[in-house]
Design an enzyme around this catalytic site. Structure first.
Site, mmCIF file in Angstrom:
data_model
loop_
_atom_site.group_PDB
_atom_site.id
_atom_site.type_symbol
_atom_site.label_atom_id
_atom_site.label_comp_id
_atom_site.label_asym_id
_atom_site.label_seq_id
_atom_site.Cartn_x
_atom_site.Cartn_y
_atom_site.Cartn_z
ATOM 1 N N ASP A 135 -22.053 -19.109 17.406
ATOM 2 C CA ASP A 135 -22.399 -19.556 16.062
ATOM 3 C C ASP A 135 -21.742 -18.589 15.085
ATOM 4 O O ASP A 135 -22.029 -17.405 15.089
ATOM 5 C CB ASP A 135 -23.922 -19.533 15.944
ATOM 6 C CG ASP A 135 -24.394 -19.948 14.574
ATOM 7 O OD1 ASP A 135 -23.586 -20.477 13.808
ATOM 8 O OD2 ASP A 135 -25.586 -19.736 14.290
ATOM 9 N N LYS A 166 -24.517 -26.643 9.953
ATOM 10 C CA LYS A 166 -24.323 -25.994 11.242
ATOM 11 C C LYS A 166 -25.638 -25.439 11.797
ATOM 12 O O LYS A 166 -25.952 -25.642 12.970
ATOM 13 C CB LYS A 166 -23.318 -24.851 11.086
ATOM 14 C CG LYS A 166 -22.359 -24.771 12.231
ATOM 15 C CD LYS A 166 -20.957 -24.334 11.809
ATOM 16 C CE LYS A 166 -20.963 -23.107 10.922
ATOM 17 N NZ LYS A 166 -20.989 -21.870 11.693
ATOM 18 N N ASN A 221 -21.635 -35.322 10.237
ATOM 19 C CA ASN A 221 -23.056 -35.070 9.980
ATOM 20 C C ASN A 221 -23.490 -35.671 8.638
ATOM 21 O O ASN A 221 -22.668 -36.035 7.819
ATOM 22 C CB ASN A 221 -23.293 -33.558 10.006
ATOM 23 C CG ASN A 221 -24.759 -33.217 10.036
ATOM 24 O OD1 ASN A 221 -25.578 -34.008 10.502
ATOM 25 N ND2 ASN A 221 -25.104 -32.036 9.524
ATOM 26 N N GLY A 272 -17.673 -25.097 10.902
ATOM 27 C CA GLY A 272 -17.908 -25.960 9.755
ATOM 28 C C GLY A 272 -17.951 -25.118 8.508
ATOM 29 O O GLY A 272 -18.015 -23.900 8.586
ATOM 30 N N SER A 323 8.913 7.586 1.240
ATOM 31 C CA SER A 323 8.142 7.193 2.435
ATOM 32 C C SER A 323 6.635 7.260 2.173
ATOM 33 O O SER A 323 5.943 8.122 2.698
ATOM 34 C CB SER A 323 8.531 8.035 3.653
ATOM 35 O OG SER A 323 8.617 9.407 3.363
ATOM 36 N N ASP A 339 -22.951 -25.131 4.445
ATOM 37 C CA ASP A 339 -23.743 -26.315 4.074
ATOM 38 C C ASP A 339 -23.371 -27.612 4.797
ATOM 39 O O ASP A 339 -23.830 -28.666 4.433
ATOM 40 C CB ASP A 339 -23.675 -26.604 2.556
ATOM 41 C CG ASP A 339 -24.416 -25.538 1.783
ATOM 42 O OD1 ASP A 339 -25.296 -24.896 2.386
ATOM 43 O OD2 ASP A 339 -24.091 -25.333 0.604
ATOM 44 N N SER A 381 15.117 15.505 -2.954
ATOM 45 C CA SER A 381 16.577 15.612 -2.849
ATOM 46 C C SER A 381 17.039 17.017 -3.188
ATOM 47 O O SER A 381 17.882 17.594 -2.487
ATOM 48 C CB SER A 381 17.262 14.639 -3.803
ATOM 49 O OG SER A 381 16.842 13.340 -3.517
ATOM 50 N N SER A 433 9.714 14.229 -7.308
ATOM 51 C CA SER A 433 8.928 15.388 -6.872
ATOM 52 C C SER A 433 9.854 16.547 -6.502
ATOM 53 O O SER A 433 9.468 17.711 -6.591
ATOM 54 C CB SER A 433 8.047 15.018 -5.672
ATOM 55 O OG SER A 433 8.848 14.560 -4.599
HETATM 56 P P1 ADP Z 1 13.221 13.229 -5.617
HETATM 57 O O1 ADP Z 1 14.346 13.352 -4.675
HETATM 58 O O2 ADP Z 1 11.931 13.676 -4.997
HETATM 59 O O3 ADP Z 1 13.117 11.923 -6.273
HETATM 60 P P2 ADP Z 1 14.791 14.945 -7.281
HETATM 61 O O4 ADP Z 1 15.087 16.096 -6.393
HETATM 62 O O5 ADP Z 1 15.845 13.910 -7.453
HETATM 63 O O6 ADP Z 1 13.435 14.286 -6.777
HETATM 64 O O7 ADP Z 1 14.366 15.451 -8.704
HETATM 65 C C1 ADP Z 1 13.477 16.514 -8.892
HETATM 66 C C2 ADP Z 1 13.690 17.106 -10.273
HETATM 67 O O8 ADP Z 1 12.690 18.089 -10.473
HETATM 68 C C3 ADP Z 1 15.030 17.800 -10.390
HETATM 69 O O9 ADP Z 1 15.537 17.570 -11.675
HETATM 70 C C4 ADP Z 1 14.676 19.272 -10.202
HETATM 71 O O10 ADP Z 1 15.584 20.124 -10.857
HETATM 72 C C5 ADP Z 1 13.311 19.354 -10.823
HETATM 73 N N1 ADP Z 1 12.482 20.441 -10.297
HETATM 74 C C6 ADP Z 1 11.794 21.299 -11.018
HETATM 75 N N2 ADP Z 1 11.124 22.188 -10.253
HETATM 76 C C7 ADP Z 1 11.392 21.868 -8.984
HETATM 77 C C8 ADP Z 1 11.031 22.424 -7.736
HETATM 78 N N3 ADP Z 1 10.240 23.480 -7.623
HETATM 79 N N4 ADP Z 1 11.502 21.838 -6.616
HETATM 80 C C9 ADP Z 1 12.301 20.779 -6.718
HETATM 81 N N5 ADP Z 1 12.703 20.218 -7.856
HETATM 82 C C10 ADP Z 1 12.260 20.752 -9.018
#
Ligand code: ADP
Length: 634
Positions: free
Chosen positions: A110, A37, A165, A31, A542, A34, A475, A472
């Site tokens: 309950d 129950k 009820n 229920g 990821s 209020d 690639s 970062s």
């Molecule tokens: P992601 O694939 O993680 O999105 P990218 O490799 O496409 O990143 O891009 C990273 C960018 O950061 C590139 O332009 C690269 O030249 C630059 N960069 C600077 N320092 C670093 C490092 N130590 N390692 C990798 N990339 C770096």
């Protein structure tokens, strides 16, 4: 019940004997807040005066505290006590209360009435025979009433009491009662609940609880207690069904004794019965039924026993010992209904643990067929399932389990889903049937295998999984590392996020559900390529631990190398290689990792590279060094 207490006083032996042989009814009350129950349960407990001792003690100490000393427990205090206990009891999901009358023993589950407590209701309902659904006569049938009723149906309870009820507040109007009952019956019929008994009540005043009320001369049906005492309990699945023992543990106190212990989940068993151990399918005969108080000639569902078998067959924890003449089915793909109980949505493709009986296996939802709107019972298409929602879906397990259809046996056909990281129960499910493909798709054995393929290439297969924020450097580093591997004479392949999204995954977007599916496919492709003998590099954000762990589990021990390309958000954002961060900050790009979508950093990656302190080339060298250290390359 006066004469019960008389009997206790005069002939306790006879009382206990009668008590033993009384049948047991398990029911659940549902229920909204209020609806009354606590009052209703309080009334049942109070009038039966057969509370368990601790409850009595608690209530008595309360009465003393409130200065209402005396032999009689105060009804209002009892109700307050129950309500207070439930309020504090956010941690107590379900309170089971016991009481008994001359005719029957009762266990009532309950559960708190708030919407978010669907979970508790599911827990309480899973063993119930009857559901008492409370409606406030002033409010009538609410969404909550419909939700609970639909859940009750899904969970397999077939008998419902619609307890209307607070009829005293509606002047005992038959018209009000009839209108509510008509509306409810229409819904119940659509929901598949055929057996509904509607009772006009005042739980507070006791009308139609134990005795028929003079205020409802127009009502001819049973009182609530009358119904509960006489309703037939259909325990067919339990005692008369086929024998099932999910093995809880293997008991081997010494060399000559091997017993298989657990609680019988269906049917009965005697020494001499032919059984089959599932999923392996091996057959044997029951030798003994061992319990703490000696061997038994027969045991039935609900009893905890240890079986010994006539032959030395392999049995392990999680197996099901079943009647050889009517064994459980074995499969690894099912259609099932799932009730979702977590704040985080259920996402198809995400890996969960599934516990059925005493076995826990890996599982994922392969297809969400539909979810159900509990108000209209409409089936809606959906990509994910939110808290409290109910769906029908297909599920794939990472290995076969023994099961029965939930409609046949709630114990061997019910399961829970567990989050792999937090270990919390996130869903409850009911198996409908095994999918035909489960029986028809077998892994094809191939003579040329991973070892043969990689030996020819003179290398060990591996998946190097780079994870990190956009920008970062995944690639960049993967690209350099692949060139270095090639120079060393290795056969490689680089799976890159953007490239895969142009082809294999071009149907997927960036919602959480699609990201999970994106990574699932990439992980499967990486696995196939490793199986072909290649060293595979993947460069995908990821963001979720669960999916990276899933990719890891697809590969053999030592083949998966998780590399966290660890670049602080501000650094990655300032690089902004593809201008995506700017777009995301302007709100033109939704669900961008680091901006409005989370990134879960790896807890124990094989390698972490810091792209602030090292150059791309140094980072790639670090990666190559790691592969050497792990013995994957020379
Ligand atoms: P992601 O694939 O993680 O999105 P990218 O490799 O496409 O990143 O891009 C990273 C960018 O950061 C590139 O332009 C690269 O030249 C630059 N960069 C600077 N320092 C670093 C490092 N130590 N390692 C990798 N990339 C770096």
């Amino acid at each position: 019940m006066a004469h019960v207490s008389d009997l206790i006083a005069s002939d306790i032996g006879e009382y206990l004997r009668q008590h033993e042989h009384k049948s047991l009814l398990r029911f659940i009350t549902c229920g909204s807040v209020d609806d009354g129950k606590s009052t209703l349960i309080g009334r049942l407990l109070f009038d039966s005066k057969m509370l368990f001792e601790d409850q009595l003690a608690a209530v008595e100490s309360d009465s003393r505290k409130w200065g209402t000393q005396g032999a009689d427990i105060d009804f209002a205090l009892l109700v307050d006590g129950l309500a207070a206990e439930r309020e504090q009891g956010i941690t107590i999901d379900v309170a089971y209360r016991f009481f008994s009358t001359d005719r029957r023993k009762f266990i009532v589950a309950d559960t708190p009435g708030h919407e978010q407590y669907t979970r508790n209701m599911v827990t309480g309902a899973s063993t119930a025979d009857v559901a008492v659904i409370l409606v406030d006569a002033r409010k009538g049938v609410l969404t909550q009433t419909r939700r609970h009723s639909y859940l009750v149906q899904v969970i397999g309870i077939r008998k419902v009491v619609l307890a209307v009820n607070k009829m005293d507040l509606m002047d005992w109007s038959q018209a009000v009662f009839d209108r509510i009952v008509d509306e409810y019956r229409a819904f119940a019929a659509k929901a598949g609940l055929a057996d509904v008994t509607a009772i006009p009540l005042s739980a507070l005043k006791g009308d139609n609880m134990l005795a028929h009320s003079e205020r409802t001369p127009w009502y001819r049906g049973p009182t609530l207690m009358g119904f509960l005492e006489t309703v037939e309990v259909d325990d067919a699945q339990q005692q008369t069904g086929a024998f099932r023992l999910p093995v809880q543990w293997v008991n081997r106190p010494h060399q000559d004794f091997r017993g298989f212990a657990g609680m019988i989940a269906g049917g009965m068993v005697k020494p001499g019965d032919r059984i089959r151990v599932l999923p392996s399918g091996r057959a044997s005969t029951v030798a003994r039924i061992v319990t703490a108080s000696g061997d038994l000639p027969l045991a039935v569902a609900g009893q905890s026993v240890t079986l010994t078998l006539a032959d030395e067959v392999d049995v392990s924890r999680g197996d099901v010992i079943a009647a050889a003449t009517d064994p459980a089915e074995v499969a690894d793909q099912f259609e099932a209904a799932i009730v979702w109980m977590a704040d985080e949505p259920l996402l198809p493709g995400r890996q969960y643990l599934l516990k059925i009986g005493t076995r826990t296996v890996g599982a994922s939802v392969t297809e969400l067929k539909y979810k159900v709107n509990v108000n209209t019972l409409e089936r809606l298409a959906t990509k994910q399932l939110e808290l409290n929602e109910i769906c029908v879906c297909n599920i794939a397990l990472d290995r076969p389990v023994a099961f029965d259809r939930y409609a046949v046996n709630r114990e061997t056909g019910g399961f829970i889903l567990i989050d792999r990281v937090s270990n919390h129960t996130v869903g409850a499910g009911m198996l409908h049937f095994a999918l035909r493909r489960s029986a028809n798709i077998h892994r094809q054995h191939t003579d040329v295998d991973k070892a043969a393929r990689s030996t020819l290439k003179e290398q060990k297969p591996a998946v190097v999984w780079l994870t990190g924020l956009s920008g970062s450097g995944k690639s960049t580093i993967a690209n350099l590392a692949e060139k270095k591997l090639l120079a060393l004479g290795h056969h490689t392949y680089l799976l890159d996020g953007d490239n895969v999204r142009h082809g294999l995954n071009k149907d997927l977007g960036f919602t959480e559900a699609d990201r999970v599916e994106n990574i699932r496919r990439v992980a499967e492709v990486a696995r196939l390529m490793a199986d072909a003998g290649l060293i595979v590099l993947t460069a995908f954000i990821s963001p979720f631990r669960a999916e990276r762990d899933m990719a890891r589990r697809l590969l053999d021990e030592g083949e998966f190398v998780e590399v966290h390309v660890d670049t602080p958000l501000d650094v990655a954002e300032s690089r902004d290689v593809k201008g995506l961060y700017k777009k995301a900050r302007r709100g033109e790009l939704k669900n961008f990792t680091g901006v409005d979508s989370p990134y879960e950093a790896p807890e124990a990656p094989e390698l972490r590279v810091d792209t602030v302190s090292s150059t791309p080339d140094e980072a790639a060298d670090l990666l190559i060094g790691k592969l050497r250290e792990m013995g994957l390359i020379q």
